[in-house]
Design a protein around this motif. Structure first.
Motif, PDB file in Angstrom:
ATOM      1  N   LEU A  21      -5.543  -3.792  -0.311  1.00  0.00           N
ATOM      2  CA  LEU A  21      -6.610  -4.433   0.470  1.00  0.00           C
ATOM      3  C   LEU A  21      -6.041  -5.349   1.541  1.00  0.00           C
ATOM      4  N   GLY A  22      -4.876  -5.904   1.287  1.00  0.00           N
ATOM      5  CA  GLY A  22      -4.269  -6.801   2.257  1.00  0.00           C
ATOM      6  C   GLY A  22      -3.576  -6.086   3.397  1.00  0.00           C
ATOM      7  N   VAL A  23      -3.407  -4.766   3.264  1.00  0.00           N
ATOM      8  CA  VAL A  23      -2.658  -4.013   4.270  1.00  0.00           C
ATOM      9  C   VAL A  23      -3.526  -3.007   5.011  1.00  0.00           C
ATOM     10  N   LEU A  24      -4.403  -2.309   4.293  1.00  0.00           N
ATOM     11  CA  LEU A  24      -5.202  -1.246   4.897  1.00  0.00           C
ATOM     12  C   LEU A  24      -6.258  -1.826   5.832  1.00  0.00           C
ATOM     13  N   PRO A  25      -6.640  -1.064   6.872  1.00  0.00           N
ATOM     14  CA  PRO A  25      -7.689  -1.532   7.792  1.00  0.00           C
ATOM     15  C   PRO A  25      -9.005  -1.759   7.051  1.00  0.00           C
ATOM     16  N   ARG A  26      -9.579  -2.912   7.260  1.00  0.00           N
ATOM     17  CA  ARG A  26     -10.826  -3.253   6.591  1.00  0.00           C
ATOM     18  C   ARG A  26     -11.908  -2.225   6.928  1.00  0.00           C
ATOM     19  N   GLY A  27     -12.597  -1.719   5.878  1.00  0.00           N
ATOM     20  CA  GLY A  27     -13.671  -0.764   6.076  1.00  0.00           C
ATOM     21  C   GLY A  27     -13.230   0.684   6.127  1.00  0.00           C
ATOM     22  N   SER A  28     -11.922   0.932   6.145  1.00  0.00           N
ATOM     23  CA  SER A  28     -11.421   2.313   6.144  1.00  0.00           C
ATOM     24  C   SER A  28     -11.660   2.940   4.773  1.00  0.00           C
ATOM     25  N   PRO A  29     -11.634   4.290   4.677  1.00  0.00           N
ATOM     26  CA  PRO A  29     -11.842   4.929   3.366  1.00  0.00           C
ATOM     27  C   PRO A  29     -10.866   4.426   2.302  1.00  0.00           C
ATOM     28  N   GLY A  30      -9.595   4.264   2.673  1.00  0.00           N
ATOM     29  CA  GLY A  30      -8.622   3.758   1.710  1.00  0.00           C
ATOM     30  C   GLY A  30      -8.934   2.342   1.263  1.00  0.00           C
ATOM     31  N   TRP A  31      -9.342   1.489   2.209  1.00  0.00           N
ATOM     32  CA  TRP A  31      -9.697   0.104   1.878  1.00  0.00           C
ATOM     33  C   TRP A  31     -10.884   0.062   0.930  1.00  0.00           C
ATOM     34  N   LEU A  32     -11.897   0.905   1.200  1.00  0.00           N
ATOM     35  CA  LEU A  32     -13.080   0.940   0.328  1.00  0.00           C
ATOM     36  C   LEU A  32     -12.719   1.421  -1.068  1.00  0.00           C
ATOM     37  N   ARG A  33     -11.816   2.411  -1.156  1.00  0.00           N
ATOM     38  CA  ARG A  33     -11.385   2.886  -2.475  1.00  0.00           C
ATOM     39  C   ARG A  33     -10.604   1.798  -3.206  1.00  0.00           C
ATOM     40  N   ALA A  34      -9.776   1.061  -2.483  1.00  0.00           N
ATOM     41  CA  ALA A  34      -9.023  -0.030  -3.109  1.00  0.00           C
ATOM     42  C   ALA A  34      -9.972  -1.088  -3.648  1.00  0.00           C
ATOM     43  N   GLU A  35     -11.054  -1.344  -2.922  1.00  0.00           N
ATOM     44  CA  GLU A  35     -12.049  -2.312  -3.388  1.00  0.00           C
ATOM     45  C   GLU A  35     -12.685  -1.841  -4.692  1.00  0.00           C
ATOM     46  N   ASP A  36     -12.994  -0.534  -4.769  1.00  0.00           N
ATOM     47  CA  ASP A  36     -13.556   0.025  -6.009  1.00  0.00           C
ATOM     48  C   ASP A  36     -12.565  -0.110  -7.163  1.00  0.00           C
ATOM     49  N   LEU A  37     -11.307   0.213  -6.898  1.00  0.00           N
ATOM     50  CA  LEU A  37     -10.286   0.132  -7.946  1.00  0.00           C
ATOM     51  C   LEU A  37     -10.091  -1.303  -8.414  1.00  0.00           C
ATOM     52  N   ARG A  38     -10.143  -2.251  -7.471  1.00  0.00           N
ATOM     53  CA  ARG A  38     -10.021  -3.663  -7.840  1.00  0.00           C
ATOM     54  C   ARG A  38     -11.155  -4.067  -8.781  1.00  0.00           C
ATOM     55  N   ASP A  39     -12.376  -3.663  -8.449  1.00  0.00           N
ATOM     56  CA  ASP A  39     -13.515  -4.030  -9.288  1.00  0.00           C
ATOM     57  C   ASP A  39     -13.444  -3.352 -10.647  1.00  0.00           C
ATOM     58  N   GLU A  40     -13.043  -2.078 -10.672  1.00  0.00           N
ATOM     59  CA  GLU A  40     -12.903  -1.364 -11.942  1.00  0.00           C
ATOM     60  C   GLU A  40     -11.844  -2.032 -12.820  1.00  0.00           C
ATOM     61  N   ALA A  41     -10.743  -2.437 -12.204  1.00  0.00           N
ATOM     62  CA  ALA A  41      -9.662  -3.076 -12.959  1.00  0.00           C
ATOM     63  C   ALA A  41     -10.123  -4.409 -13.535  1.00  0.00           C
ATOM     64  N   ARG A  42     -10.866  -5.172 -12.768  1.00  0.00           N
ATOM     65  CA  ARG A  42     -11.383  -6.449 -13.274  1.00  0.00           C
ATOM     66  C   ARG A  42     -12.297  -6.220 -14.470  1.00  0.00           C
ATOM     67  N   ARG A  43     -13.138  -5.201 -14.380  1.00  0.00           N
ATOM     68  CA  ARG A  43     -14.020  -4.900 -15.521  1.00  0.00           C
ATOM     69  C   ARG A  43     -13.199  -4.480 -16.735  1.00  0.00           C
ATOM     70  N   GLY A  44     -12.144  -3.697 -16.506  1.00  0.00           N
ATOM     71  CA  GLY A  44     -11.299  -3.278 -17.619  1.00  0.00           C
ATOM     72  C   GLY A  44     -10.600  -4.444 -18.283  1.00  0.00           C
ATOM     73  N   ILE A  45     -10.111  -5.376 -17.478  1.00  0.00           N
ATOM     74  CA  ILE A  45      -9.437  -6.562 -18.036  1.00  0.00           C
ATOM     75  C   ILE A  45     -10.427  -7.385 -18.846  1.00  0.00           C
ATOM     76  N   LYS A  46     -11.640  -7.557 -18.321  1.00  0.00           N
ATOM     77  CA  LYS A  46     -12.660  -8.310 -19.048  1.00  0.00           C
ATOM     78  C   LYS A  46     -13.020  -7.606 -20.359  1.00  0.00           C
ATOM     79  N   ARG A  47     -13.123  -6.285 -20.309  1.00  0.00           N
ATOM     80  CA  ARG A  47     -13.450  -5.525 -21.514  1.00  0.00           C
ATOM     81  C   ARG A  47     -12.367  -5.701 -22.567  1.00  0.00           C
ATOM     82  N   ASP A  48     -11.111  -5.654 -22.132  1.00  0.00           N
ATOM     83  CA  ASP A  48     -10.009  -5.866 -23.075  1.00  0.00           C
ATOM     84  C   ASP A  48     -10.062  -7.267 -23.678  1.00  0.00           C
ATOM     85  N   ARG A  49     -10.349  -8.251 -22.821  1.00  0.00           N
ATOM     86  CA  ARG A  49     -10.400  -9.635 -23.289  1.00  0.00           C
ATOM     87  C   ARG A  49     -11.536  -9.823 -24.291  1.00  0.00           C
ATOM     88  N   ASP A  50     -12.695  -9.257 -23.985  1.00  0.00           N
ATOM     89  CA  ASP A  50     -13.835  -9.383 -24.891  1.00  0.00           C
ATOM     90  C   ASP A  50     -13.567  -8.682 -26.216  1.00  0.00           C
TER      91      ASP A  50
END
Length: 461
Positions: free
Chosen positions: A423-452
Motif C-alpha cells: 500500500l505504501g508503494v503502489l499507486p493509490r486506487g490502482s487494482p494492485g493497491w485495492l487488492r492490497a487493501e483487501d488483504l490488509r483487512d482480511e489479515a487484520r480479521r484473521g489476527i483478531k480471530r486468532d486472538r479471540d
C-alpha cells in the motif's frame, strides 16, 4: 452439545488449523501435485460431481502423500484422497466408488457444523489436523488427539470430525445413485467395502484410517450388494481409455513414491508396456541414473510426441539435475500441448527465473499471473510471482504477491506486513493497491480471530 461449546470448539479449531502449518512445512504431512494424475482423477470425478448438482470446477481435489487407505471431505467442497488409496485401487471403478461416496457427503452437507471453520483454514492445515487426529485415535492416544484440536477437548467433540452411521448410509445411497446416473457400476464400491471389511479383525492401530472415520457395518455392505444385484449397470466396465490412464497413474505414483529398487522389481525390463516404461524412467531418475532416465523418456517421447506429460517429465528431470537451458524446450512443448495446466506454467516459470534476466522474469511473470488466476490459493505460485516482480524491479507488486502467499499459507501477520508495504508503494486506487487493501483487512480479521480463539481457550482452562 451447547451452542457456546460448539462456538468455542470452532473458534479454537481455526487457531489450531493455522498453528499446525509449520508441521506441514516439516513434511509430517504433505500434499503432492501432479497435473497428469489430477487430470485423471478429475476424469473419474467430474461426471459424479455433475449429477450430484455440484460444479465440477468448484470442487477441489487434493492428493495426500500417505500410504494408508483414506479419503475424506473437509472445508466445503474439498475432496482429499490418499495416495495409498489410489495405488490400492485395481481399476477406475473402485476409485470412482469411493469418490461417489465422498461426493454424497459433500452434496449432503455432512459435517456442516465444521464447514465454516474449516473453510477459513489452509488446505495443508486441514490435512495435518485431520490426519493427526486420525493417527492419535488409531494409536489410542486420546491426549494427543485432544491436543490436535484444542487443549482438553472431549471425545465427543473430537467425533465432530467423523461421519456417523446414518451419514455413511446416506452417502452410500447417494453415491450409488450417482454411479447409476452416469452409467457406472457400483461393484467397485462393494469391492472397496469388502477390502475394508477384512480389516475389521485387525487391531485399531493396524486399521486404515478410512475404516475408523467412516463406520462400516454389515447393513451397509448388504445394501450395496443388493444394489449391485439389481442395478442394470452392474456389469458396466471401465473404458479402455480409462483403464490405460489408470495404469499410467499407478505406475507414476509408484515411480515417484516407492523406493526405486522396489519400482524396478515391480516393473522389470521384460515388461515393455507403456506404464512399465514410464515407471522405470522415473525410478532411474530418482536413483539417480540420468543417462538411463533420459533414454527411457526420450523413447517414450519418440513414440508419443503429442503426450504433454512425457515432455513435462523430461523438463523436470533436466531442471532438477541442473540442466536448466535444456529443460526449457520440453517444458515449452508440454505447455503447448496442454495450455490449460497451471502447473506447467509454474514449471516453465521456474526455468525462466533461473536465467536471472529481466526479459526471462517478464515472461515468467506473465505465465504466473495466468497460473494464479486459476489457483488463487497456491502459496508456491505467489512466491515465484513475487520473485518475478522483484527481478523486474516492481517492489509494490512483489510485496503484494508476498502478501498473497502469506494469506494462502494462513500467516496473517506476514500477510498484513506485506500488504501494508504494498500500500505504501503502489499507486493509490490502482487494482494492485485495492487488492492490497483487501488483504490488509482480511489479515487484520484473521489476527483478531486468532486472538479471540486464544482467549476462549484460556477462559475454558
Amino acid at each position: 452439545m451447547s451452542r457456546s461449546l460448539v462456538r468455542r470448539l470452532l473458534a479454537g479449531l481455526i487457531a489450531c488449523l493455522l498453528a499446525v502449518e509449520p508441521a506441514v512445512a516439516q513434511n509430517r504431512v504433505s500434499l503432492i501435485r501432479d497435473a497428469e494424475i489430477e487430470a485423471t482423477i478429475r476424469a473419474y470425478a467430474a461426471p459424479l460431481f455433475a449429477v450430484a448438482g455440484l460444479d465440477p470446477d468448484a470442487v477441489q481435489v487434493y492428493l495426500v502423500n500417505d500410504t494408508r487407505i483414506n479419503a475424506f471431505v473437509a472445508g466445503g467442497q474439498r475432496l482429499f484422497l490418499n495416495t495409498g488409496l489410489i495405488m490400492r485401487a485395481r481399476n477406475p471403478n473402485q476409485l470412482s466408488g469411493v469418490i461417489a461416496h465422498e461426493t454424497g457427503h459433500i452434496a449432503g452437507g455432512h459435517l456442516a457444523r465444521l464447514q465454516d471453520a474449516l473453510s477459513t483454514a489452509t488446505t495443508a492445515a486441514i490435512v495435518s489436523m485431520l490426519l493427526g487426529i486420525a493417527a492419535a485415535a488409531l494409536a489410542g492416544d486420546g491426549k494427543a488427539a485432544g491436543a490436535a484440536i484444542v487443549g482438553g477437548t472431549s471425545l465427543a467433540e473430537r467425533n465432530l470430525l467423523y461421519y456417523n452411521r446414518g451419514q455413511e448410509s446416506a452417502a452410500d445411497q447417494a453415491g450409488m445413485s450417482y454411479l447409476d446416473r452416469t452409467g457406472q457400476s457400483s461393484r467397485g464400491m462393494l469391492e472397496f467395502f469388502e477390502l475394508l471389511e477384512n480389516q475389521e479383525l485387525l487391531t485399531a492401530v493396524r486399521q486404515d484410517p478410512y475404516l475408523r472415520s467412516h463406520p462400516l457395518t454389515r447393513e451397509r455392505i448388504d445394501a450395496v450388494r443388493a444394489h449391485v444385484a439389481r442395478s442394470r449397470h452392474s456389469d458396466a466396465g471401465d473404458s479402455p481409455e480409462l483403464m490405460a490412464r489408470h495404469a499410467r497413474m499407478i505406475a507414476k505414483l509408484r515411480g515417484f513414491l516407492l523406493p526405486p529398487s522396489q519400482t524396478l522389481r515391480q516393473y522389470p525390463d521384460t515388461d515393455r508396456s507403456l506404464p512399465a516404461r514410464y515407471a522405470r524412467a522415473i525410478a532411474h531418475y530418482r536413483v539417480p541414473d540420468l543417462p538411463r532416465a533420459r533414454a527411457g523418456i526420450d523413447a517414450l517421447i519418440a513414440e508419443f510426441p503429442a503426450d504433454p506429460w512425457f515432455h513435462e517429465l523430461k523438463g523436470q528431470v533436466l531442471f532438477e539435475n541442473g540442466r536448466v537451458a535444456e529443460a526449457e524446450a520440453p517444458y515449452r512443448e508440454a505447455l503447448r500441448l496442454a495450455p490449460g495446466e497451471p502447473l506447467l506454467r509454474y514449471g516453465l516459470a521456474q526455468v525462466l527465473l533461473e536465467y536471472n534476466t529481466v526479459p526471462a522474469a517478464t515472461e515468467a511473470r506473465a505465465l504466473l499471473n495466468e497460473a494464479v488466476r486459476h489457483e488463487t490459493r497456491n502459496p508456491s505460485f505467489w512466491r515465484l510471482l513475487a520473485i518475478a516482480y522483484g527481478r523486474e524491479g516492481n517492489i509494490g507488486m512483489a510485496a503484494l504477491s508476498l502478501s498473497e502467499q502469506a494469506a494462502a499459507a494462513g500467516n496473517h501477520r506476514t500477510a498484513l506486513q506485506q500488504a501494508t508495504r504494498a500500500l505504501g508503494v503502489l499507486p493509490r486506487g490502482s487494482p494492485g493497491w485495492l487488492r492490497a487493501e483487501d488483504l490488509r483487512d482480511e489479515a487484520r480479521r484473521g489476527i483478531k480471530r486468532d486472538r479471540d480463539a486464544g482467549r476462549d481457550r484460556r477462559d475454558d482452562d
